[in-house]
Enzyme design. Structure first.
Site, PDB file in Angstrom:
ATOM      1  N   LYS A  22       0.848  -1.216   0.000  1.00  0.00           N
ATOM      2  CA  LYS A  22       0.000   0.000   0.000  1.00  0.00           C
ATOM      3  C   LYS A  22       0.874   1.253   0.000  1.00  0.00           C
ATOM      4  O   LYS A  22       0.650   2.181  -0.773  1.00  0.00           O
ATOM      5  CB  LYS A  22      -0.889  -0.008   1.249  1.00  0.00           C
ATOM      6  CG  LYS A  22      -1.467   1.350   1.613  1.00  0.00           C
ATOM      7  CD  LYS A  22      -2.300   1.319   2.876  1.00  0.00           C
ATOM      8  CE  LYS A  22      -1.580   1.519   4.184  1.00  0.00           C
ATOM      9  NZ  LYS A  22      -1.308   2.893   4.596  1.00  0.00           N
ATOM     10  N   ASN A  23       1.863   1.280   0.897  1.00  0.00           N
ATOM     11  CA  ASN A  23       2.646   2.505   1.067  1.00  0.00           C
ATOM     12  C   ASN A  23       3.657   2.746  -0.056  1.00  0.00           C
ATOM     13  O   ASN A  23       4.334   3.776  -0.078  1.00  0.00           O
ATOM     14  CB  ASN A  23       3.330   2.521   2.437  1.00  0.00           C
ATOM     15  CG  ASN A  23       2.311   2.713   3.549  1.00  0.00           C
ATOM     16  OD1 ASN A  23       1.150   3.071   3.283  1.00  0.00           O
ATOM     17  ND2 ASN A  23       2.715   2.473   4.783  1.00  0.00           N
ATOM     18  N   CYS A 115      -4.822   7.841   9.803  1.00  0.00           N
ATOM     19  CA  CYS A 115      -4.970   7.277  11.145  1.00  0.00           C
ATOM     20  C   CYS A 115      -4.605   8.310  12.204  1.00  0.00           C
ATOM     21  O   CYS A 115      -3.620   9.037  12.052  1.00  0.00           O
ATOM     22  CB  CYS A 115      -4.062   6.052  11.306  1.00  0.00           C
ATOM     23  SG  CYS A 115      -4.650   4.604  10.436  1.00  0.00           S
ATOM     24  N   ARG A 120       0.751  14.581  13.295  1.00  0.00           N
ATOM     25  CA  ARG A 120       1.031  14.442  11.870  1.00  0.00           C
ATOM     26  C   ARG A 120       0.937  15.771  11.098  1.00  0.00           C
ATOM     27  O   ARG A 120       0.126  15.912  10.170  1.00  0.00           O
ATOM     28  CB  ARG A 120       0.136  13.360  11.238  1.00  0.00           C
ATOM     29  CG  ARG A 120       0.166  12.064  12.024  1.00  0.00           C
ATOM     30  CD  ARG A 120      -0.577  10.948  11.342  1.00  0.00           C
ATOM     31  NE  ARG A 120       0.215  10.309  10.295  1.00  0.00           N
ATOM     32  CZ  ARG A 120      -0.225   9.301   9.553  1.00  0.00           C
ATOM     33  NH1 ARG A 120      -1.417   8.832   9.724  1.00  0.00           N
ATOM     34  NH2 ARG A 120       0.546   8.787   8.629  1.00  0.00           N
ATOM     35  N   PRO A 121       1.750  16.761  11.484  1.00  0.00           N
ATOM     36  CA  PRO A 121       1.732  18.024  10.737  1.00  0.00           C
ATOM     37  C   PRO A 121       2.402  17.869   9.373  1.00  0.00           C
ATOM     38  O   PRO A 121       2.899  16.796   9.032  1.00  0.00           O
ATOM     39  CB  PRO A 121       2.540  18.973  11.638  1.00  0.00           C
ATOM     40  CG  PRO A 121       3.433  18.085  12.438  1.00  0.00           C
ATOM     41  CD  PRO A 121       2.746  16.752  12.562  1.00  0.00           C
ATOM     42  N   ASP A 123       4.678  20.353   8.330  1.00  0.00           N
ATOM     43  CA  ASP A 123       5.698  21.412   8.333  1.00  0.00           C
ATOM     44  C   ASP A 123       6.980  21.016   7.591  1.00  0.00           C
ATOM     45  O   ASP A 123       7.596  21.848   6.927  1.00  0.00           O
ATOM     46  CB  ASP A 123       6.006  21.847   9.781  1.00  0.00           C
ATOM     47  CG  ASP A 123       6.438  20.676  10.648  1.00  0.00           C
ATOM     48  OD1 ASP A 123       5.861  19.578  10.502  1.00  0.00           O
ATOM     49  OD2 ASP A 123       7.357  20.842  11.468  1.00  0.00           O
ATOM     50  N   ASP A 301       4.968   0.722  12.066  1.00  0.00           N
ATOM     51  CA  ASP A 301       3.753   0.045  11.590  1.00  0.00           C
ATOM     52  C   ASP A 301       3.661  -1.401  12.077  1.00  0.00           C
ATOM     53  O   ASP A 301       2.608  -2.035  11.942  1.00  0.00           O
ATOM     54  CB  ASP A 301       3.684   0.078  10.054  1.00  0.00           C
ATOM     55  CG  ASP A 301       3.516   1.488   9.528  1.00  0.00           C
ATOM     56  OD1 ASP A 301       3.213   2.384  10.320  1.00  0.00           O
ATOM     57  OD2 ASP A 301       3.704   1.692   8.311  1.00  0.00           O
ATOM     58  N   ARG A 394      -8.573  -0.655   4.995  1.00  0.00           N
ATOM     59  CA  ARG A 394      -7.841   0.451   4.373  1.00  0.00           C
ATOM     60  C   ARG A 394      -6.459  -0.020   3.935  1.00  0.00           C
ATOM     61  O   ARG A 394      -5.921   0.464   2.942  1.00  0.00           O
ATOM     62  CB  ARG A 394      -7.660   1.607   5.365  1.00  0.00           C
ATOM     63  CG  ARG A 394      -8.917   2.393   5.625  1.00  0.00           C
ATOM     64  CD  ARG A 394      -8.630   3.544   6.545  1.00  0.00           C
ATOM     65  NE  ARG A 394      -7.485   4.303   6.063  1.00  0.00           N
ATOM     66  CZ  ARG A 394      -6.758   5.125   6.806  1.00  0.00           C
ATOM     67  NH1 ARG A 394      -7.048   5.315   8.064  1.00  0.00           N
ATOM     68  NH2 ARG A 394      -5.752   5.763   6.278  1.00  0.00           N
TER      69      ARG A 394
HETATM   70  C1  EPZ Z   1       4.342   6.991   6.312  1.00  0.00           C
HETATM   71  O1  EPZ Z   1       3.552   8.033   6.880  1.00  0.00           O
HETATM   72  C2  EPZ Z   1       3.423   5.799   6.197  1.00  0.00           C
HETATM   73  N1  EPZ Z   1       2.299   6.137   5.362  1.00  0.00           N
HETATM   74  C3  EPZ Z   1       2.957   5.391   7.593  1.00  0.00           C
HETATM   75  O2  EPZ Z   1       2.173   4.226   7.428  1.00  0.00           O
HETATM   76  C4  EPZ Z   1       4.173   5.078   8.457  1.00  0.00           C
HETATM   77  O3  EPZ Z   1       3.731   4.790   9.766  1.00  0.00           O
HETATM   78  C5  EPZ Z   1       5.114   6.295   8.472  1.00  0.00           C
HETATM   79  O4  EPZ Z   1       5.458   6.673   7.117  1.00  0.00           O
HETATM   80  C6  EPZ Z   1       6.399   6.043   9.244  1.00  0.00           C
HETATM   81  O5  EPZ Z   1       7.081   4.970   8.707  1.00  0.00           O
HETATM   82  C7  EPZ Z   1       2.428   6.086   4.042  1.00  0.00           C
HETATM   83  O6  EPZ Z   1       3.479   5.776   3.502  1.00  0.00           O
HETATM   84  C8  EPZ Z   1       1.237   6.413   3.237  1.00  0.00           C
HETATM   85  P1  EPZ Z   1       6.321  10.505   8.296  1.00  0.00           P
HETATM   86  P2  EPZ Z   1       4.059   9.539   6.844  1.00  0.00           P
HETATM   87  O7  EPZ Z   1       6.130  11.739   7.513  1.00  0.00           O
HETATM   88  O8  EPZ Z   1       4.732   9.806   5.559  1.00  0.00           O
HETATM   89  C9  EPZ Z   1       6.265  13.638  11.898  1.00  0.00           C
HETATM   90  C10 EPZ Z   1       0.422   2.734   8.041  1.00  0.00           C
HETATM   91  O9  EPZ Z   1      -0.085   2.173   9.034  1.00  0.00           O
HETATM   92  N2  EPZ Z   1       6.171  14.661  10.842  1.00  0.00           N
HETATM   93  O10 EPZ Z   1       7.599   9.751   8.145  1.00  0.00           O
HETATM   94  O11 EPZ Z   1       2.917  10.378   7.240  1.00  0.00           O
HETATM   95  C11 EPZ Z   1       4.969  12.850  11.999  1.00  0.00           C
HETATM   96  O12 EPZ Z   1       4.013  13.542  12.787  1.00  0.00           O
HETATM   97  C12 EPZ Z   1       0.978   4.083   8.183  1.00  0.00           C
HETATM   98  O13 EPZ Z   1       0.453   2.228   6.895  1.00  0.00           O
HETATM   99  C13 EPZ Z   1       6.208  15.997  11.193  1.00  0.00           C
HETATM  100  O14 EPZ Z   1       6.352  16.352  12.378  1.00  0.00           O
HETATM  101  O15 EPZ Z   1       5.129   9.488   8.018  1.00  0.00           O
HETATM  102  C14 EPZ Z   1       5.473  11.572  12.619  1.00  0.00           C
HETATM  103  O16 EPZ Z   1       5.570  11.726  14.007  1.00  0.00           O
HETATM  104  C15 EPZ Z   1       0.428   4.989   9.132  1.00  0.00           C
HETATM  105  N3  EPZ Z   1       6.105  16.935  10.198  1.00  0.00           N
HETATM  106  C16 EPZ Z   1       6.863  11.394  12.015  1.00  0.00           C
HETATM  107  O17 EPZ Z   1       7.242  12.696  11.549  1.00  0.00           O
HETATM  108  C17 EPZ Z   1       5.957  16.583   8.887  1.00  0.00           C
HETATM  109  O18 EPZ Z   1       5.879  17.485   8.039  1.00  0.00           O
HETATM  110  C18 EPZ Z   1       6.924  10.403  10.855  1.00  0.00           C
HETATM  111  O19 EPZ Z   1       6.054  10.825   9.819  1.00  0.00           O
HETATM  112  C19 EPZ Z   1       5.915  15.220   8.542  1.00  0.00           C
HETATM  113  C20 EPZ Z   1       6.012  14.277   9.537  1.00  0.00           C
END
Ligand code: EPZ
Length: 424
Positions: A22-23, A115, A120-121, A123, A301, A394
């Site tokens: 999916k990802n 989720c 999840r900002p 920024d 995950d 999902r």
């Molecule tokens: C991806 O989410 C995956 N989703 C998530 O899969 C996975 O848990 C995550 O990466 C971490 O491996 C997809 O690929 C569609 P991040 P993503 O940006 O891209 C913080 C699942 O169950 N952050 O690496 O949203 C954020 O809040 C899921 O399949 C900021 O602060 O993850 C988090 O604490 C859910 N600011 C951390 O970084 C930002 O601008 C990691 O987020 C972006 C992120």
């Protein structure tokens, strides 16, 4: 509204074919917006998140054609979306930001959903775009970005998967050389880079902390089959670990699952690999400590399914969730089933060995739902797993049926009111 009725199941035995990830599919669908001719993505699993992403692409002006397990995306012209609903359904909707900036030099998109496992900002995405000369702000729950992207140097404060993907896509169509430092290294990033490269992009270093992109003027459509789903494989491996199973995961890539396999071996499981796939045998017996980290660290995950495993091992396991600040919601349900877990902020202490008993529990997010489905397999009696918004479907294509094919006893009842059960 699906309600899974799970009865205590015998040892899992048999084989499961691992789906495409999916990802990996979601960012590749977003990246198809960059291509001037049609893109066909093959072996697409039947997942609600993928359907929602198709809606997102359509709202941006793309045409999508579905044929068996393939999706063909045509995006000769793009527009900023008016409709918000599909964007709120998943986090990955934010991935159209980069392609829209690259092609239209402006984006105006609704904030993403997904989720509820943390704030999840966005920024880091926006800071990266700013380093490329694109200014953004939030207004009425929308992200508004303006400016012609320019190549440059980007340092990510955290190796965000989504931000790395967005910036990689923007830079692929931006003239000049862009360097992303502290980039995410997940296999899905490498897959996106492979897709873009096949479409004509010039990218070096994907899978390392530094990605260098030499922007091209045009990307052309290709046919692409994304990588297998390491999280689906890992979830099924955890199911084997609690049931003393003997299963074969065909198509799973052990090189994408090193941290999980290392931990499962530490618990005492036997794991072998041959040309057919990954063989997992035995039960998880010993406690293990888990510290979730960016790839190649232990994936957040798989933290929830691994917590179900830890409830059954001997001794105390310590979990540290460092990626998301609210990803222990399954612990409450596991305790309801008899597990001995104490959470304190980012830490969870699991005293293994307590027998689980069936209860009525709720899937609070996708991976929490999977962890509880696994717990239901070993719980004495019957478990009702209420999945109000359909989180599990999902991200997993018929997880219950895959488990059933290996001996589990799960039936999915849709639409029956769960309220009475929740008060049981
Ligand atoms: C991806 O989410 C995956 N989703 C998530 O899969 C996975 O848990 C995550 O990466 C971490 O491996 C997809 O690929 C569609 P991040 P993503 O940006 O891209 C913080 C699942 O169950 N952050 O690496 O949203 C954020 O809040 C899921 O399949 C900021 O602060 O993850 C988090 O604490 C859910 N600011 C951390 O970084 C930002 O601008 C990691 O987020 C972006 C992120």
């Amino acid at each position: 509204m699906p309600v899974y009725h799970i009865r205590q199941s015998p040892v899992l035995q048999g084989e499961a074919q691992i789906n495409v990830a999916k990802n990996a599919v979601l960012p590749i669908l977003a990246a198809s917006l960059l291509c001037s001719s049609p893109v066909t993505v093959r072996k697409v699993p039947k997942l609600k998140d993928i359907d929602s992403m198709a809606e997102v692409l359509k709202a941006c002006g793309a045409q999508i054609q579905k044929e068996e397990d393939s999706l063909t995306i045509r995006a000769p012209a793009l527009n900023n979306p008016i409709e918000s609903a599909p964007f709120h359904k998943l986090r990955a909707s934010v991935l159209v930001l980069g392609p829209l900036c690259a092609r239209l030099h402006e984006a105006d998109v609704p904030l993403p959903g997904g989720c509820a496992i943390g704030q999840r900002p966005v920024d880091i995405h926006l800071k990266g775009l700013k380093a490329m000369g694109v200014e953004s702000h939030l207004e009425n729950s929308r992200v508004i970005s303006r400016g012609t992207p320019k190549s440059g140097y980007i340092y990510l404060d955290f190796p965000s998967v989504g931000a790395t993907e967005n910036l990689l896509m923007t830079a692929a169509l931006t003239k000049g050389v862009t360097r992303i430092e502290n980039a995410a290294k997940e296999p899905e990033i490498v897959d996106l880079a492979d897709f873009l490269t096949l479409a004509g992009a010039r990218i070096w270093g994907a899978g390392t902390g530094t990605i260098v992109i030499d922007g091209v003027e045009k990307l052309t459509g290709v046919e692409f089959t994304p990588i297998p789903d390491r999280i689906e494989a890992g979830t099924l491996a955890c199911a084997a670990a609690v049931t003393d199973g003997s299963i074969l995961l065909t198509g799973a890539r052990s090189d994408h699952l090193r941290s999980l396999l290392h931990k499962l071996r530490e618990t005492g499981m036997l794991i072998l690999e041959d040309a057919r796939g990954l063989h997992l045998r035995g039960r998880a017996k010993r406690a293990v400590d888990i510290h979730t980290l960016s790839y190649p660290g232990f994936p957040t995950d798989l933290q929830a399914p691994m917590m179900t495993v830890a409830t059954q091992t001997k001794g105390q396991s310590i979990f540290m969730e460092t990626i998301f600040e609210n990803r222990y919601m399954h612990a409450v349900s596991l305790c309801r089933m008899g597990a001995n877990i104490r959470t304190e902020g980012r830490m969870a202490l699991i005293q293994g060995g307590a027998p689980l008993t069936g209860a009525t529990v709720e899937a609070t997010d996708l991976r929490a739902g999977a962890a509880l489905m696994i717990a239901g397999l070993i719980a004495q009696g019957e478990t009702y797993l209420v999945d109000k918004p359909g989180h599990i479907s999902r991200g997993y294509d018929l997880l219950d049926q895959k488990l059933n094919a290996m001996g589990a006893r799960i039936s999915c009842e849709t639409g029956r009111a769960p309220e009475a059960r929740l008060t049981k």
